[in-house]
Structure formats: structure tokens, C-alpha cells
Design a protein around this motif. Structure first.
Motif, PDB file in Angstrom:
ATOM      1  N   GLY A  35       0.788  -1.232   0.000  1.00 10.68           N
ATOM      2  CA  GLY A  35       0.000   0.000   0.000  1.00 10.68           C
ATOM      3  C   GLY A  35       0.819   1.280   0.000  1.00 10.68           C
ATOM      4  N   ASP A  36       2.083   1.211   0.368  1.00  5.60           N
ATOM      5  CA  ASP A  36       2.916   2.417   0.401  1.00  5.60           C
ATOM      6  C   ASP A  36       3.433   2.827  -0.968  1.00  5.60           C
ATOM      7  N   PHE A  37       3.321   1.954  -1.956  1.00 12.42           N
ATOM      8  CA  PHE A  37       3.974   2.218  -3.239  1.00 12.42           C
ATOM      9  C   PHE A  37       2.952   2.687  -4.275  1.00 12.42           C
ATOM     10  N   ARG A  38       2.692   3.976  -4.273  1.00 13.18           N
ATOM     11  CA  ARG A  38       1.846   4.627  -5.276  1.00 13.18           C
ATOM     12  C   ARG A  38       2.702   5.687  -5.939  1.00 13.18           C
TER      13      ARG A  38
ATOM     14  N   ARG B   2      13.320   5.658  -0.941  1.00  6.34           N
ATOM     15  CA  ARG B   2      14.333   5.073  -1.828  1.00  6.34           C
ATOM     16  C   ARG B   2      13.715   4.008  -2.730  1.00  6.34           C
ATOM     17  N   CYS B   3      12.916   3.150  -2.143  1.00  3.53           N
ATOM     18  CA  CYS B   3      12.273   2.095  -2.930  1.00  3.53           C
ATOM     19  C   CYS B   3      11.286   2.680  -3.932  1.00  3.53           C
ATOM     20  N   GLN B   4      10.528   3.681  -3.527  1.00  2.00           N
ATOM     21  CA  GLN B   4       9.559   4.289  -4.436  1.00  2.00           C
ATOM     22  C   GLN B   4      10.239   4.851  -5.675  1.00  2.00           C
ATOM     23  N   ARG B   5      11.367   5.531  -5.489  1.00  3.26           N
ATOM     24  CA  ARG B   5      12.089   6.083  -6.640  1.00  3.26           C
ATOM     25  C   ARG B   5      12.551   4.965  -7.573  1.00  3.26           C
ATOM     26  N   ALA B   6      13.130   3.917  -6.988  1.00  3.25           N
ATOM     27  CA  ALA B   6      13.659   2.818  -7.803  1.00  3.25           C
ATOM     28  C   ALA B   6      12.541   2.080  -8.524  1.00  3.25           C
ATOM     29  N   TYR B   7      11.454   1.790  -7.829  1.00  4.77           N
ATOM     30  CA  TYR B   7      10.390   0.994  -8.431  1.00  4.77           C
ATOM     31  C   TYR B   7       9.599   1.777  -9.464  1.00  4.77           C
ATOM     32  N   ARG B   8       9.442   3.082  -9.258  1.00  9.90           N
ATOM     33  CA  ARG B   8       8.777   3.905 -10.275  1.00  9.90           C
ATOM     34  C   ARG B   8       9.605   3.911 -11.562  1.00  9.90           C
ATOM     35  N   GLU B   9      10.922   4.032 -11.430  1.00 14.46           N
ATOM     36  CA  GLU B   9      11.804   4.002 -12.604  1.00 14.46           C
ATOM     37  C   GLU B   9      11.684   2.666 -13.343  1.00 14.46           C
ATOM     38  N   ARG B  10      11.591   1.580 -12.589  1.00 14.16           N
ATOM     39  CA  ARG B  10      11.527   0.267 -13.224  1.00 14.16           C
ATOM     40  C   ARG B  10      10.176   0.020 -13.880  1.00 14.16           C
ATOM     41  N   ARG B  11       9.132   0.518 -13.258  1.00 14.05           N
ATOM     42  CA  ARG B  11       7.813   0.411 -13.888  1.00 14.05           C
ATOM     43  C   ARG B  11       7.810   1.163 -15.210  1.00 14.05           C
TER      44      ARG B  11
END
Length: 486
Positions: A300-303, A383-392
């Protein structure tokens, strides 16, 4: 060595000459005899124990006298006597007064060849299967610093058996963080620290079954793991269909269940966020049937396009048990999570937790509390949000370039997407087979529910969080080449 009918003999049937070790069972003890003096006795015991357990020394075999075996191995007689006495006490050997020492019949060898329950897939070059975060993002230095701080100040009494709910300081820290980030009603007294959402599910399952509930509803499509976890508590499961707004009220009411597991903030695997109307309808249903909802807030934190939608639990904390963990934000191997429990169920959940494992490890709890309180957890999420948004973004670009016409559904959130690849790249069975032959691991949407589309399109659940952008691009290129695009 003995010279009677029980004496070991060489290949020619005659007793071995002095200094020879014709009996293989005795030869296998030689490495133990050559161990360093300080551990030679233990090594001899281990070698004898293993020989009996593996069957190399069979039941009924008469062993040499302690004097003879000691001479053969070049060790002290006391060492052999001690080994015989120890293994006799354990049941591996038996000793008849005046008749020598024999191999007993109690020991059995272990079953060999047990398969690793979580094996890797050989030949996989790029793995798009969902569910795994990027473990290289684990904040080792910050976690180690928090752990050092805890070790210097944690009082000795804190190392005793903990409150089954968890350390008070961790429950306080988590309650504050969850109220701030996820909009839950977070009373630390109702928060139970557990080994991830998996244990939260089984705790709730045991309690509900003890209250007379026998069936739980799970989303269709949804995670099959929910069904397996509740099945382990003795509860049956029923699939409940979704549409683009969430759980459909009609089939839910008709099912007759009084408990459901849902992922409303970012539904797994469809990727939708439930509408406000469906959230309200679910809670109305729960109140009407005197039922309960387990909200699995797994990511839920990753929007990525707006602030995350708040948790369902905030609307009715007496009907919704809210569960989450650090599996996506830190690492699944930490086995740390939490559940906010409705007041009516709290005592039963806590007692079940106590009898299940007496609580989670104190040092891990204290370290997480320190990590959250000092702001490390918020920094890790950013940190995770930045990385995962880039990968998406990298995955969407690669699909658009190499598999044109592919449609991605669901909100911009989480660690996976649903990709609907046009039927011209299929049919689905051939598409998946060719991708596997190219070294790309994929998971079709059909594995997560009962629906079996017949339109010929290929529906995939693509995990991307654990892959670097270059690996994502490579994987899509390999699939495209394999199915005939490139």
C-alpha cells in the motif's frame, strides 16, 4: 581384532594380518582418529553414530573390543570406551555384560533427496514472476547502526520472553507510522507483531474457526496463497469475483461466508484500487452478517502518481483486521509484520500467538523499532519508491517498443503490472512456452483465479521491482524475439 567366527576377514576369507583394516566399517573411523587431539573423541563418536545411522554398520554387528579398536585406530582405549558408552546411552549400540558391544536396532537413516521447497529455476535469464522486491536495496548500514544502538541500551530483562503482541516500543512506533502513512486507527494495544501477513492470516483463521466459521472468501483473481494459509487452519475457501471497482456485492452475499480476505488499496493481481462505493458495500455486508474482513495491505505504500489510498481499516476498525509487513519495503526474509486486530478478537489472537511461538525475536523487534523511530523506515520507503517507479516506467517503455499494442491495466502502484499482450503474439500456451525456451520466466494471470479468457490475448502478471531497467529491457526483447516479433 577378534579371532573367532565374528572376526573381520579379508577378501580371501582369512583374518587380516596385523596392522591391516580389512573391515570397511572400521576404516571409515580412520579420519576421526586423525582429528586434532582436542576433538578426537567427539569426532570418533560422530563417525560411529553416522555409520550406524546410515546403515554401514548394520543392526546386530558385533564391534571390536575397546582395546582392539583403539589399537587399530592408534588412539587411547579410554577414547573408544567413552564413545561406546555414549552411543550405548543414546541407543545406537547395546552392550551385554561379558558378551561385547553390538550395533542396536533403534536407529534408522533419514529420508534422502528431499526437494528444496523454494528452488531456483534453471536456465532462467530474466525472471518476471511477481512478489519479490529488490533485495539489494536493503539498508545494511542503517540497519546495522540501529542494531548496534539497540545492543548498547537494551536492558537485560528485555531479553526474556516478550509480550506475545510484541515489544511495547515497536508497537508504539508501528502504530504511529501506520496512522500517519496508511490512515488506520492504530491503537498500540491492539497491534500484534507477527511473522508477516502469512502468520497474521493463520492467526485469524484459527480464531475464526474456533468461533464456528468454516469458510473464508478470497478475491478472484487473487493470491492463491491466501487460500492455502486458511486451509492450514481448517477453513475452506470460496472464490469471489471482482470487477473494475472491487468485490461484487451480489456474489459476496450469495456465498454465505462471514469472512473475506481483500487487497483494496492495490488489488493483487489486477492492480485496481477499490472504489469508495465498493469499500462501503463491503463494510455494510460485514456488519449485516456479523463478519470480519482481513485487509492485506501488501504494498500500500507504493503509489507513484499520487498519494496512496488510505487503508480500509480506518473506516471500521471493529470489522477489519489490518495486516502488513516489511517484506516489500525491507526484505521478506526478515519475517516481520503486524496485524491490527478488532477488539472482540484481540484476546483470542494474542493467546493463539503465544501458544504458536511465544512471540517474535526481541532483538529484531527492537531494531525495527529503532529504525522506524529514527526515520530510517521512511527514508527506505522513499528510496524504494524512486527505484520501483523508474523500473515500472522502463517496463512500460519496453513493452511499447517490442510488443506494440500491449495494454497495461491497474493504477500506477506496487511491484507488478498486468500486461495484456495482443493475440497476434499468441496463442497463450505457445507464447509462454517460447518465452520459457528463451530463458524468460513469466506468470499468466490465469494462475491467480478461476477465469479462463477465450479471446486469445495473453494476460501476464509481470513483476519488475527486483529487476534493473537493463534487465527489464533485455527480458522483453527476448520474449519479443521468441514469439516472432524480432
Amino acid at each position: 581384532m577378534p579371532c573367532g567366527p565374528d572376526a573381520p576377514r579379508g577378501p580371501d576369507g582369512n583374518p587380516p594380518a596385523a596392522g591391516q583394516h580389512a573391515q570397511p566399517a572400521w576404516e571409515l573411523l580412520l579420519p576421526a582418529a586423525g582429528a586434532p587431539a582436542r576433538r578426537r573423541g567427539r569426532a570418533l563418536q560422530e563417525a560411529l553414530r553416522d555409520a550406524v545411522r546410515s546403515g554401514r554398520l548394520t543392526p546386530g554387528t558385533r564391534l571390536p573390543s575397546s582395546r582392539e579398536l583403539a589399537a587399530d585406530l592408534g588412539v587411547s582405549r579410554g577414547l573408544v570406551t567413552e564413545a561406546y558408552e555414549q552411543l550405548t546411552a543414546e541407543g545406537y549400540l547395546r552392550s551385554d555384560r561379558g558378551a561385547g558391544t553390538w550395533v542396536g536396532g533403534a536407529a534408522r537413516s533419514a529420508v534422502r533427496g528431499v526437494r528444496d521447497p523454494a528452488p531456483g529455476v534453471p536456465g532462467v535469464l530474466v525472471d518476471f514472476r511477481p512478489g519479490t522486491p529488490d533485495l539489494s536495496l536493503f539498508p545494511r548500514a542503517a540497519w546495522a547502526a540501529a542494531q548496534r544502538s539497540v545492543m548498547t541500551r537494551l536492558p537485560h530483562p528485555a531479553l526474556g520472553y516478550p509480550d506475545p503482541r510484541g515489544l511495547p516500543e515497536l508497537r508504539e512506533a508501528l502504530a504511529g507510522m501506520l496512522a500517519r502513512r496508511r490512515g488506520v486507527v492504530a491503537d498500540p494495544e491492539r497491534l500484534v507483531v507477527c511473522s508477516g501477513v502469512a502468520q497474521a492470516s493463520t492467526l485469524l483463521g484459527f480464531v475464526l474457526r474456533a468461533r464456528g466459521l468454516r469458510t473464508v472468501g478470497i478475491e478472484d483473481p487473487g493470491s492463491p496463497e491466501h487460500g492455502r494459509l486458511f486451509a492450514a487452519t481448517g477453513m475452506d475457501t470460496v472464490w469471489l469475483p471482482l470487477d473494475e471497482e472491487g468485490l461484487r456485492p451480489g456474489p459476496l452475499t450469495a456465498s454465505g461466508v462471514r469472512a473475506v480476505v481483500v487487497t483494496p488499496s492495490h488489488q493483487f493481481p489486477s492492480g485496481i484500487s477499490w472504489s469508495a462505493e465498493r469499500r462501503a458495500a463491503l463494510l455494510d455486508w460485514a456488519r449485516t452478517v456479523d463478519g470480519y474482513v482481513l485487509e492485506d495491505d501488501y504494498d500500500g505504500d507504493f503509489r507513484y502518481d499520487r498519494a496512496p489510498v488510505g487503508a480500509l481499516q480506518g473506516l471500521d476498525p471493529e470489522r477489519v483486521a489490518y495486516a502488513g509487513s516489511v517484506s516489500k519495503s525491507l526484505a521478506p526474509g526478515m519475517r516481520l509484520g503486524w496485524m491490527l486486530v478488532p477488539g472482540e478478537l484481540l484476546g483470542e489472537v494474542v493467546e493463539r500467538k503465544r501458544t504458536m511461538d511465544l512471540g517474535n525475536p526481541v532483538l529484531d523487534q527492537a531494531t525495527l523499532a529503532e529504525f522506524v523511530t529514527r526515520g530510517g523506515y521512511d527514508r527506505q520507503l522513499r528510496r524504494c519508491q524512486r527505484a520501483y517507479r523508474e523500473r515500472r516506467d522502463a517496463l512500460l517503455a519496453a513493452l511499447d517498443e517490442h510488443l506494440p499494442g500491449t495494454r497495461v491495466s491497474g493504477i500506477a502502484a506496487g511491484l507488478h503490472v498486468i500486461a495484456r499482450v495482443p493475440g497476434r503474439f499468441g496463442p497463450p500456451a505457445r507464447f509462454l512456452a517460447r518465452a520459457a525456451d528463451a530463458g524468460v520466466a513469466l506468470r499468466p494471470l490465469e494462475e491467480y483465479g478461476t477465469e479462463r479468457p477465450v479471446d486469445g490475448d495473453v494476460r501476464l502478471v509481470l513483476g519488475y521491482a527486483h529487476l534493473a531497467p537493463s534487465a527489464i529491457a533485455r527480458g522483453v526483447r527476448l520474449v519479443a524475439a521468441a514469439v516472432g516479433r524480432e
